[in-house]
Design a protein around this motif. Structure first.
Motif, PDB file in Angstrom:
ATOM      1  N   VAL A 191       0.663  -1.217  -0.021  1.00 27.93           N
ATOM      2  CA  VAL A 191       0.021  -0.013  -0.059  1.00 27.93           C
ATOM      3  C   VAL A 191       0.835   1.315   0.060  1.00 27.93           C
ATOM      4  CG1 VAL A 191      -1.835   1.185   1.253  1.00 27.93           C
ATOM      5  CG2 VAL A 191      -1.665  -1.232   1.277  1.00 27.93           C
ATOM      6  N   ASP A 192       0.688   2.137  -0.910  1.00 27.63           N
ATOM      7  CA  ASP A 192       1.314   3.577  -0.948  1.00 27.63           C
ATOM      8  C   ASP A 192       0.800   4.350   0.334  1.00 27.63           C
ATOM      9  OD1 ASP A 192       2.021   6.104  -1.787  1.00 27.63           O
ATOM     10  OD2 ASP A 192       1.819   5.610  -3.724  1.00 27.63           O
ATOM     11  N   MET A 193       1.758   4.705   1.033  1.00 26.41           N
ATOM     12  CA  MET A 193       1.478   5.583   2.312  1.00 26.41           C
ATOM     13  C   MET A 193       0.836   7.001   2.047  1.00 26.41           C
ATOM     14  SD  MET A 193       1.946   3.851   5.184  1.00 26.41           S
ATOM     15  CE  MET A 193       2.267   4.701   6.470  1.00 26.41           C
ATOM     16  N   LYS A 194       0.908   7.210   0.661  1.00 29.85           N
ATOM     17  CA  LYS A 194       0.159   8.594   0.293  1.00 29.85           C
ATOM     18  C   LYS A 194      -1.188   8.518  -0.234  1.00 29.85           C
ATOM     19  CE  LYS A 194       3.331   9.714  -2.759  1.00 29.85           C
ATOM     20  NZ  LYS A 194       4.281   8.630  -2.696  1.00 29.85           N
ATOM     21  N   SER A 195      -1.650   7.212  -0.147  1.00 34.88           N
ATOM     22  CA  SER A 195      -3.137   6.793  -0.526  1.00 34.88           C
ATOM     23  C   SER A 195      -4.291   7.590   0.420  1.00 34.88           C
ATOM     24  CB  SER A 195      -3.449   5.527  -0.350  1.00 34.88           C
ATOM     25  OG  SER A 195      -2.503   4.556  -0.789  1.00 34.88           O
ATOM     26  N   PRO A 196      -5.245   8.155  -0.358  1.00 32.40           N
ATOM     27  CA  PRO A 196      -6.135   8.892   0.789  1.00 32.40           C
ATOM     28  C   PRO A 196      -6.603   8.070   1.450  1.00 32.40           C
ATOM     29  CG  PRO A 196      -6.367   9.570  -1.603  1.00 32.40           C
ATOM     30  CD  PRO A 196      -5.540   8.583  -1.709  1.00 32.40           C
ATOM     31  N   GLY A 197      -7.064   8.479   3.030  1.00 31.49           N
ATOM     32  CA  GLY A 197      -7.635   7.543   3.831  1.00 31.49           C
ATOM     33  C   GLY A 197      -6.654   6.974   4.953  1.00 31.49           C
ATOM     34  N   ILE A 198      -5.448   7.114   4.655  1.00 27.74           N
ATOM     35  CA  ILE A 198      -4.407   6.775   5.695  1.00 27.74           C
ATOM     36  C   ILE A 198      -3.890   8.067   6.677  1.00 27.74           C
ATOM     37  CG2 ILE A 198      -1.890   6.118   5.993  1.00 27.74           C
ATOM     38  CD1 ILE A 198      -2.228   4.399   3.517  1.00 27.74           C
ATOM     39  N   THR A 199      -4.192   7.619   8.114  1.00 26.64           N
ATOM     40  CA  THR A 199      -3.523   8.543   8.966  1.00 26.64           C
ATOM     41  C   THR A 199      -2.622   7.803   9.901  1.00 26.64           C
ATOM     42  OG1 THR A 199      -5.555   8.322  10.266  1.00 26.64           O
ATOM     43  CG2 THR A 199      -5.209  10.397   8.758  1.00 26.64           C
ATOM     44  N   ILE A 200      -1.617   8.704  10.519  1.00 24.25           N
ATOM     45  CA  ILE A 200      -0.629   8.075  11.161  1.00 24.25           C
ATOM     46  C   ILE A 200      -0.645   8.885  12.628  1.00 24.25           C
ATOM     47  CG2 ILE A 200       1.874   7.715  11.558  1.00 24.25           C
ATOM     48  CD1 ILE A 200       2.255   7.986   8.389  1.00 24.25           C
ATOM     49  N   GLN A 201      -0.914   8.003  13.481  1.00 22.14           N
ATOM     50  CA  GLN A 201      -0.814   8.724  15.038  1.00 22.14           C
ATOM     51  C   GLN A 201       0.463   8.091  15.699  1.00 22.14           C
ATOM     52  OE1 GLN A 201      -4.670   8.953  16.856  1.00 22.14           O
ATOM     53  NE2 GLN A 201      -3.745   7.900  18.559  1.00 22.14           N
ATOM     54  N   ALA A 202       1.121   8.930  16.137  1.00 18.90           N
ATOM     55  CA  ALA A 202       2.568   8.547  16.872  1.00 18.90           C
ATOM     56  C   ALA A 202       2.235   8.065  18.372  1.00 18.90           C
ATOM     57  CB  ALA A 202       3.700   9.672  17.240  1.00 18.90           C
ATOM     58  N   ILE A 203       3.082   7.006  18.598  1.00  9.98           N
ATOM     59  CA  ILE A 203       2.969   6.294  20.065  1.00  9.98           C
ATOM     60  C   ILE A 203       4.203   6.703  20.891  1.00  9.98           C
ATOM     61  CG2 ILE A 203       2.664   4.279  21.448  1.00  9.98           C
ATOM     62  CD1 ILE A 203       1.053   3.074  18.946  1.00  9.98           C
ATOM     63  N   ASN A 204       4.098   7.465  21.776  1.00  9.13           N
ATOM     64  CA  ASN A 204       5.202   7.603  22.501  1.00  9.13           C
ATOM     65  C   ASN A 204       5.606   6.238  23.368  1.00  9.13           C
ATOM     66  OD1 ASN A 204       7.477   9.213  23.262  1.00  9.13           O
ATOM     67  ND2 ASN A 204       6.316  10.488  24.717  1.00  9.13           N
ATOM     68  N   THR A 205       6.979   6.091  23.535  1.00  4.59           N
ATOM     69  CA  THR A 205       7.493   4.954  24.302  1.00  4.59           C
ATOM     70  C   THR A 205       8.266   5.296  25.598  1.00  4.59           C
ATOM     71  OG1 THR A 205       9.084   4.833  22.690  1.00  4.59           O
ATOM     72  CG2 THR A 205       7.637   3.289  22.630  1.00  4.59           C
ATOM     73  N   LEU A 206       8.841   4.409  26.274  1.00  2.62           N
ATOM     74  CA  LEU A 206       9.482   4.334  27.577  1.00  2.62           C
ATOM     75  C   LEU A 206      10.611   5.368  27.341  1.00  2.62           C
ATOM     76  CD1 LEU A 206       9.505   0.964  29.235  1.00  2.62           C
ATOM     77  CD2 LEU A 206       8.797   2.870  30.370  1.00  2.62           C
ATOM     78  N   ASP A 207      11.280   5.256  26.323  1.00  2.00           N
ATOM     79  CA  ASP A 207      12.592   6.177  26.191  1.00  2.00           C
ATOM     80  C   ASP A 207      12.224   7.490  25.657  1.00  2.00           C
ATOM     81  OD1 ASP A 207      11.535   5.345  23.755  1.00  2.00           O
ATOM     82  OD2 ASP A 207      13.485   5.244  22.758  1.00  2.00           O
TER      83      ASP A 207
END
Ligand SMILES: Cc1cc2nc3c(=O)[nH]c(=O)nc-3n(C[C@H](O)[C@H](O)[C@H](O)COP(=O)(O)OP(=O)(O)OC[C@H]3O[C@@H](n4cnc5c(N)ncnc54)[C@H](O)[C@@H]3O)c2cc1C
Length: 406
Positions: free
Chosen positions: A192-208
């Motif tokens: 899947v092309d990450m530029k495709s309409p309908g894709i959103t990315i949400q960051a997850i913060n980690t222990l570091d």
């Protein structure tokens, strides 16, 4: 099996060593010494991998017909070892070592032509869309759907823990194309092309607690994402076969070289820090811990070389990749524990942005000597290694089923 390097192999080692010394600049070394996760920020990591690609040393595990350098297993091992001993950035493997082998084995000629050269040239970055909320160890329970509509699939659902999704141009996904009694049968492998309409990315913060923008993992949401049918790899419903094939590459890399480098750094720290008025390295209890780790790493190294020897003669290594992953990650974690101990009180002031001083973004005095400011971050970051690529409990299940119960 002969564990000594031949004269030719030593010559190759020297060639690799000299080249790394010529391109691994002081600036990169400094950046790596401040890294919590063994990689660089996006700009420098991508530039590093592009340089490896231009040298022809990025896709070392690829066959010559697709642009690999034609190295045997020992040469690959030497290369990994030299990179790790130099403390060079760890390579992002999602395109080179995960997606590409699947495309080579199960892809059409058109897919090979389209997707392999940009990976080999480090022009396109990939991320891995396997895990979902609720589907990690039990991967076959995954629920993200791909519904066929004409010459497209429509994807709905979400993937999680997606490493460097924010850097990626493409994602390879396991999706559910049908509901079958045997859950594995309704799964397909799609690009899947990450530029495709309908894709959103949400960051997850980690222990570091790395600053946003440099963080590693994300949740990726797919809302009616349209993907051409030609992006399906293998047959519809046969994605599980691709998924399992890929996992042997994800787990089957050498850990001993990076453990050895981490231990070397721990030894250096132990010479610089003091305990009871003498260098920590001379403290018998601490010295015993270092020696114990060294023995474990030597044993791991011998095991890994035995496994790579088998691979080079075309034999299947089966559950041995689980063994390497389990031992390698656990020993690596133990080294970070020893470093934390060496740092003592300086491990307490946790530094979120370790690059701030280097890049002139902070005038605050460092709360710990510079060589110790990553000790807590590295320790926390390393907790992930016994979880990702299939948790170590799952690897033990695999070993029990394939080795002990066989
Ligand atoms: C830093 C990081 C990066 C990652 N990157 C990616 C990525 O890029 N792409 C991707 O798809 N995934 C990625 N993952 C996900 C990773 O593969 C999963 O976290 C892993 O498979 C475990 O799944 P889970 O987190 O859902 O835990 P769960 O499956 O919920 O497991 C929870 C605990 O139960 C134990 N457990 C579960 N089942 C069993 C069993 N049958 N027997 C014994 N113990 C069991 C596990 O070992 C674990 O300790 C990443 C994970 C981390 C931590």
């Amino acid at each position: 099996m002969d564990l000594e390097f031949t004269t030719e192999e030593l010559k190759f080692r020297d060639e690799v060593r000299a080249w790394i010394a010529s391109v691994y600049t002081d600036d990169l070394k400094k950046r790596m010494s401040l890294s919590k996760n063994g990689s660089l920020d996006e700009e420098h990591q991508k530039a590093w991998q592009k340089m490896l690609a231009d040298k022809g040393w990025l896709v070392t595990n690829w066959p010559v017909e697709h642009g690999g350098p034609g190295w045997n297993q020992t040469q690959k091992y030497i290369y990994e070892m030299e990179m790790a001993l130099a403390g060079a950035p760890r390579m992002s493997s999602m395109g080179v070592r995960m997606c590409a082998p699947v495309v080579m084995k199960f892809g059409t000629d058109a897919q090979k032509k389209k997707f392999l050269p940009p990976i080999r040239n480090s022009e396109v970055w990939w991320c891995q869309g396997y895990s979902e909320p609720g589907s990690g160890s039990d991967l076959a329970s995954l629920a993200m759907t791909a519904k066929r509509e004409g010459d497209h699939y429509i994807l709905n659902g979400s993937k999680t823990w997606t490493t460097y999704a924010q850097w990626a141009d493409w994602i390879f996904c396991l999706v559910r194309t049908s509901k079958e009694e045997k859950r594995q049968q309704g799964i397909s492998f799609i690009l899947v092309d990450m530029k495709s309409p309908g894709i959103t990315i949400q960051a997850i913060n980690t222990l570091d607690d790395t600053p946003v923008g440099e963080q590693e993992i994300n949740q990726v949401f797919f809302d009616n994402v349209k993907v051409p049918v030609e992006n399906l790899v293998g047959k519809e419903g046969e994605g599980w076969t691709c998924a399992k094939y890929l996992l042997t590459f994800e787990r089957g890399s050498a850990y001993a070289p990076s453990c050895r480098n981490a231990l070397r750094k721990a030894r250096e720290l132990a010479k610089m820090e003091t305990a009871g008025g003498r260098p920590l390295a001379e403290d018998p209890d601490f010295a015993r811990k270092l020696a114990d780790l060294e023995i474990q790493i030597e044993v791991l190294d011998a095991t890994e070389r035995r496994i790579f020897d088998k691979l080079s003669s075309g034999q299947s290594v089966g559950a041995m990749s689980s063994l390497m992953k389990t031992r390698g990650s656990e020993i690596g974690q133990k080294v970070t524990e020893v470093v934390l101990e060496a740092a003592g009180v300086y491990a307490n002031p946790f530094v979120q942005d370790t690059y701030a001083h280097l890049e002139g973004r902070s005038n605050e005095p460092l709360p710990a000597p510079e060589h110790l400011i990553t000790s807590a971050g590295v320790y926390f970051n390393n907790r992930k290694t016994s979880i990702y690529a299939g948790s170590n409990e799952i690897q033990r299940n695999i070993m029990a089923q394939m080795i002990l119960a066989a």
